[in-house]
Write a protein that holds these residues in place. Structure first.
Motif, short mmCIF file in Angstrom:
data_model
loop_
_atom_site.label_atom_id
_atom_site.label_comp_id
_atom_site.label_asym_id
_atom_site.label_seq_id
_atom_site.Cartn_x
_atom_site.Cartn_y
_atom_site.Cartn_z
N GLY A 145 -1.19 4.78 0.26
CA GLY A 145 -0.84 4.40 1.68
C GLY A 145 0.56 4.52 1.89
N GLY A 146 1.02 4.26 3.54
CA GLY A 146 2.29 4.42 3.90
C GLY A 146 2.67 5.99 4.46
N PRO A 147 3.64 5.89 4.83
CA PRO A 147 4.31 7.40 5.44
C PRO A 147 4.58 8.22 4.07
N ASP A 148 4.95 7.65 3.04
CA ASP A 148 5.33 8.49 1.89
C ASP A 148 4.09 8.61 0.97
N GLY A 149 2.81 8.24 1.43
CA GLY A 149 1.68 8.22 0.35
C GLY A 149 1.93 7.66 -0.92
N LYS A 150 2.63 6.62 -1.13
CA LYS A 150 2.69 6.01 -2.29
C LYS A 150 2.92 4.55 -2.48
N GLN A 151 2.29 4.04 -1.06
CA GLN A 151 2.30 2.54 -1.12
C GLN A 151 0.98 1.91 -1.41
N GLY A 152 0.83 0.48 -1.74
CA GLY A 152 -0.30 -0.05 -2.06
C GLY A 152 -0.42 -0.26 -3.53
#
Length: 205
Positions: A171-178
């Motif tokens: 998730g998130g703008p960087d694709g690394k969240q959650g």
């Protein structure tokens, strides 16, 4: 409240489980591919960290479920879940985007110690989400009780796309969240597979 105090997720192992002798099957869907691939990668990583050998991990895509239905039509199986007994004994290993073995794996023929069922269900404008969620939960529980093989419920049930991507750690703008729940599913498969082996040998400690 910070995430450090959350009560969610798998508790740390009190025992270090050795997965080197376990055989694990992974059944995954092909819907919502981006999320599925991320969950699959994390699940496989956790299995390998626990010592599960590459040749003892058998990924099965949804196309194999179709094969099971065909087995049902030409056998004495009374339903699709019974027909999967033949499905899970297959010795071939299909290619999946998240798994690219450098050489063919020598798949043993002994039974699986655990099965991880991976999927993503997204809430839509109709009641289909609720019906499918209940059917999947009931079906997997039935397979587990009928077969005696631990089934890890690796199905994300999300009300929106954003919940699904955060539940897969992308998730998130960087694709690394959650948090990627595949890690917990892999760890749970090793623990339950190890425990089930012990129970079969009369070890309940």
């Amino acid at each position: 409240m910070s995430e450090d105090h959350t009560v969610k997720g798998l508790s740390p192992f009190d025992t270090q489980y050795d997965g080197s002798n376990l055989r694990i099957a992974i059944v995954h869907t092909r819907w919502n591919k981006v999320v599925i691939d991320a969950l699959l990668v994390a699940t496989l990583r956790k299995l390998r960290e626990a010592g599960v050998k590459e040749g003892n991990i058998l990924p099965l895509a949804c196309t194999r479920v179709i094969s099971a239905s065909q087995i049902q039509a030409y056998s004495t199986a009374t339903d699709l879940l019974s027909g999967t007994n033949s499905l899970l004994s297959l010795d071939s290993r299909p290619n999946t985007p998240a798994i690219a073995p450098s050489k063919p794996a020598n798949i043993p023929s002994r039974p699986f110690d655990a099965v991880i069922a991976i999927g993503v269900l997204l809430k839509g404008p109709t009641m289909r989400f609720e019906h499918i969620s209940e059917a999947v939960s009931t079906g997997l529980m039935r397979v587990q009780l009928d077969s005696g093989v631990p089934i890890i419920f690796g199905v994300l049930t999300a009300l929106a796309d954003v919940q699904a991507v955060f539940g897969a750690g992308i998730g998130g703008p960087d694709g690394k969240q959650g948090h990627n729940h595949g890690e917990e599913w892999g760890a749970a498969a090793v623990e339950m597979g190890s425990q089930a082996r012990g129970w079969a040998q009369g070890k309940f400690a």
